[in-house]
Design a protein around this motif. Sequence first.
Motif, PDB file in Angstrom:
ATOM      1  N   TYR A   1       2.842   6.850  11.328  1.00  0.00           N
ATOM      2  CA  TYR A   1       2.229   6.517  10.393  1.00  0.00           C
ATOM      3  C   TYR A   1       0.589   6.625  10.532  1.00  0.00           C
ATOM      4  CZ  TYR A   1       0.227   4.068   6.079  1.00  0.00           C
ATOM      5  OH  TYR A   1      -0.278   3.436   5.259  1.00  0.00           O
ATOM      6  N   PHE A   2       0.107   6.047  11.555  1.00  0.00           N
ATOM      7  CA  PHE A   2      -1.283   5.918  11.989  1.00  0.00           C
ATOM      8  C   PHE A   2      -1.891   7.271  12.152  1.00  0.00           C
ATOM      9  CE2 PHE A   2      -4.706   5.807  15.071  1.00  0.00           C
ATOM     10  CZ  PHE A   2      -5.445   4.548  14.510  1.00  0.00           C
ATOM     11  N   LEU A   3      -1.059   8.228  13.119  1.00  0.00           N
ATOM     12  CA  LEU A   3      -1.386   9.507  13.201  1.00  0.00           C
ATOM     13  C   LEU A   3      -1.624  10.388  12.026  1.00  0.00           C
ATOM     14  CD1 LEU A   3      -2.040  11.838  15.085  1.00  0.00           C
ATOM     15  CD2 LEU A   3       0.660  12.340  15.179  1.00  0.00           C
ATOM     16  N   PHE A   4      -0.780  10.092  11.160  1.00  0.00           N
ATOM     17  CA  PHE A   4      -0.747  10.794   9.784  1.00  0.00           C
ATOM     18  C   PHE A   4      -1.757  10.488   8.971  1.00  0.00           C
ATOM     19  CE2 PHE A   4       4.252  11.577  10.300  1.00  0.00           C
ATOM     20  CZ  PHE A   4       3.845  12.872  10.757  1.00  0.00           C
ATOM     21  N   MET A   5      -2.168   9.247   8.768  1.00  0.00           N
ATOM     22  CA  MET A   5      -3.146   8.575   8.125  1.00  0.00           C
ATOM     23  C   MET A   5      -4.356   9.168   8.532  1.00  0.00           C
ATOM     24  SD  MET A   5      -2.066   6.961   5.374  1.00  0.00           S
ATOM     25  CE  MET A   5      -3.594   6.250   4.832  1.00  0.00           C
ATOM     26  N   GLY A   6      -4.526   9.394   9.770  1.00  0.00           N
ATOM     27  CA  GLY A   6      -5.798   9.841  10.410  1.00  0.00           C
ATOM     28  C   GLY A   6      -6.022  11.518   9.776  1.00  0.00           C
ATOM     29  N   LEU A   7      -4.747  12.150   9.865  1.00  0.00           N
ATOM     30  CA  LEU A   7      -4.863  13.505   9.373  1.00  0.00           C
ATOM     31  C   LEU A   7      -4.894  13.680   7.972  1.00  0.00           C
ATOM     32  CD1 LEU A   7      -1.572  14.920  11.277  1.00  0.00           C
ATOM     33  CD2 LEU A   7      -3.850  15.364  11.762  1.00  0.00           C
TER      34      LEU A   7
ATOM     35  N   PHE B   1       0.671  -1.277  -0.135  1.00  0.00           N
ATOM     36  CA  PHE B   1       0.132   0.004  -0.012  1.00  0.00           C
ATOM     37  C   PHE B   1       0.678   1.267   0.003  1.00  0.00           C
ATOM     38  CE2 PHE B   1      -1.906   3.506   2.621  1.00  0.00           C
ATOM     39  CZ  PHE B   1      -3.070   3.811   1.712  1.00  0.00           C
ATOM     40  N   ASN B   2       1.958   1.412   0.928  1.00  0.00           N
ATOM     41  CA  ASN B   2       2.823   2.538   0.873  1.00  0.00           C
ATOM     42  C   ASN B   2       3.460   2.593  -0.333  1.00  0.00           C
ATOM     43  OD1 ASN B   2       2.271   4.030   3.750  1.00  0.00           O
ATOM     44  ND2 ASN B   2       2.234   1.764   4.394  1.00  0.00           N
ATOM     45  N   PHE B   3       4.146   1.451  -0.933  1.00  0.00           N
ATOM     46  CA  PHE B   3       4.804   1.723  -2.178  1.00  0.00           C
ATOM     47  C   PHE B   3       3.856   2.482  -3.180  1.00  0.00           C
ATOM     48  CE2 PHE B   3       6.256   0.222  -6.369  1.00  0.00           C
ATOM     49  CZ  PHE B   3       7.362   0.629  -6.372  1.00  0.00           C
ATOM     50  N   ALA B   4       2.785   1.918  -3.250  1.00  0.00           N
ATOM     51  CA  ALA B   4       1.711   2.671  -4.219  1.00  0.00           C
ATOM     52  C   ALA B   4       1.428   4.066  -3.776  1.00  0.00           C
ATOM     53  CB  ALA B   4       0.414   1.991  -4.035  1.00  0.00           C
TER      54      ALA B   4
ATOM     55  N   TRP C   1       3.704   6.062  -2.469  1.00  0.00           N
ATOM     56  CA  TRP C   1       4.827   6.548  -2.733  1.00  0.00           C
ATOM     57  C   TRP C   1       4.690   7.112  -4.183  1.00  0.00           C
ATOM     58  CZ3 TRP C   1       9.820   3.904  -0.804  1.00  0.00           C
ATOM     59  CH2 TRP C   1      10.202   4.412   0.341  1.00  0.00           C
ATOM     60  N   ILE C   2       4.361   6.069  -5.131  1.00  0.00           N
ATOM     61  CA  ILE C   2       4.245   6.392  -6.499  1.00  0.00           C
ATOM     62  C   ILE C   2       3.120   7.665  -6.710  1.00  0.00           C
ATOM     63  CG2 ILE C   2       3.530   5.421  -8.770  1.00  0.00           C
ATOM     64  CD1 ILE C   2       6.306   4.318  -7.704  1.00  0.00           C
ATOM     65  N   THR C   3       1.926   7.470  -6.229  1.00  0.00           N
ATOM     66  CA  THR C   3       0.884   8.477  -6.202  1.00  0.00           C
ATOM     67  C   THR C   3       1.532   9.805  -5.829  1.00  0.00           C
ATOM     68  OG1 THR C   3      -0.859   6.666  -5.813  1.00  0.00           O
ATOM     69  CG2 THR C   3      -1.295   9.049  -5.602  1.00  0.00           C
ATOM     70  N   SER C   4       2.253   9.940  -4.693  1.00  0.00           N
ATOM     71  CA  SER C   4       2.678  11.141  -4.276  1.00  0.00           C
ATOM     72  C   SER C   4       3.533  11.746  -4.927  1.00  0.00           C
ATOM     73  CB  SER C   4       3.216  10.757  -2.722  1.00  0.00           C
ATOM     74  OG  SER C   4       4.503  10.240  -2.949  1.00  0.00           O
ATOM     75  N   LEU C   5       4.406  11.094  -5.663  1.00  0.00           N
ATOM     76  CA  LEU C   5       5.390  11.553  -6.846  1.00  0.00           C
ATOM     77  C   LEU C   5       4.519  11.831  -7.925  1.00  0.00           C
ATOM     78  CD1 LEU C   5       7.933   9.044  -6.757  1.00  0.00           C
ATOM     79  CD2 LEU C   5       8.233  11.129  -5.945  1.00  0.00           C
TER      80      LEU C   5
ATOM     81  N   GLY D   1       4.274   7.787   3.207  1.00  0.00           N
ATOM     82  CA  GLY D   1       4.631   6.553   2.712  1.00  0.00           C
ATOM     83  C   GLY D   1       5.993   6.013   3.246  1.00  0.00           C
ATOM     84  N   PHE D   2       7.024   6.965   3.167  1.00  0.00           N
ATOM     85  CA  PHE D   2       8.223   6.557   3.788  1.00  0.00           C
ATOM     86  C   PHE D   2       7.981   5.762   5.296  1.00  0.00           C
ATOM     87  CE2 PHE D   2      11.789   7.936   6.715  1.00  0.00           C
ATOM     88  CZ  PHE D   2      12.890   6.988   5.910  1.00  0.00           C
ATOM     89  N   CYS D   3       7.153   6.635   6.194  1.00  0.00           N
ATOM     90  CA  CYS D   3       7.010   6.107   7.468  1.00  0.00           C
ATOM     91  C   CYS D   3       6.540   4.664   7.496  1.00  0.00           C
ATOM     92  CB  CYS D   3       6.032   7.017   8.453  1.00  0.00           C
ATOM     93  SG  CYS D   3       6.994   8.657   8.812  1.00  0.00           S
ATOM     94  N   GLY D   4       5.295   4.711   6.660  1.00  0.00           N
ATOM     95  CA  GLY D   4       4.522   3.405   6.414  1.00  0.00           C
ATOM     96  C   GLY D   4       5.613   2.261   6.155  1.00  0.00           C
ATOM     97  N   CYS D   5       6.312   2.359   5.136  1.00  0.00           N
ATOM     98  CA  CYS D   5       7.368   1.389   4.318  1.00  0.00           C
ATOM     99  C   CYS D   5       8.127   0.973   5.302  1.00  0.00           C
ATOM    100  CB  CYS D   5       7.869   1.986   3.230  1.00  0.00           C
ATOM    101  SG  CYS D   5       6.876   1.821   1.606  1.00  0.00           S
ATOM    102  N   CYS D   6       8.976   2.132   5.998  1.00  0.00           N
ATOM    103  CA  CYS D   6      10.113   1.833   6.883  1.00  0.00           C
ATOM    104  C   CYS D   6       9.716   1.240   8.392  1.00  0.00           C
ATOM    105  CB  CYS D   6      10.813   3.139   7.286  1.00  0.00           C
ATOM    106  SG  CYS D   6      11.743   3.876   5.620  1.00  0.00           S
TER     107      CYS D   6
END
Length: 245
Positions: free
Chosen positions: A87-93, A17-20, A22-26, A69-74
């Motif tokens: 990551y949980f906090l940021f996804m909520g935001l 999910f977080n790799f996807a 990353w791609i979307t964010s780019l 995405g970096f936080c999630g992958c790492c």
Amino acid sequence: MVAGCGAKLSKLILFIFNFALWITSLALIGLGIWVLVSAAKFEAIFSEDNISLVGGIMLGVGVFAFFVGFCGCCGAMKESLCLLRMYFLFMGLIIVAEVTGGILAFVFKAGIEDSMTSGMTSAITNQYGQTSAATEAIDFVQKEFDCCGANNSGDYVGSQYELKHGLGTLPDSCCSPDTASGTCKFTNPTKYTEGCVAASINTIEDNVVIVGLVCFGFILVEIFAMVFVCCMTSAVKTNSYTNFA
């Protein structure tokens, strides 16, 4: 290492999910930069600098999503409780921001419509045919939405373009593409009758269900990602306690 099929599956799904993401964010970062670079071309049809604002928001969201995405992958690969919790906090935001953005778009719809009407009317009256930026932007909108003028073709009455090319003359982009160049007139049956503000709003409203479903799908996936984070966090904590014992 986390143990159990559920924890390992959560780890794999989070990474994918977080790799996807990353791609979307780019892609979003690239689109935001393009909008900012192209802002000068389209700002002529808005009475306020809305295009630059939209581009800036897209760029900011893209950078933030890349970091998330970096936080999630790492966090998933390193099984880091700190990164997973961030990551949980940021996804909520992000979910809160998406819902807020949808509400604000609905609330300020009238303001955006008024800004486009005012800006495009002024550009048609004073700048169309005089400056390349206004001319290209208006031609693009009229061709894209099969429309003429901000409100209707009457916006060209008394404009600099009409004064230069003769009474009753409209731009070629105000008529269907099969109309010969220079023959688009107020009396031409191939003239577009709908104003561009209404045409663009109608196009958006015609596709609002699809846009709504896509947004709902994104939010649903993000909620699932948060659930998997909880599973992963629980597994990491359990594994840590087991190793400590």
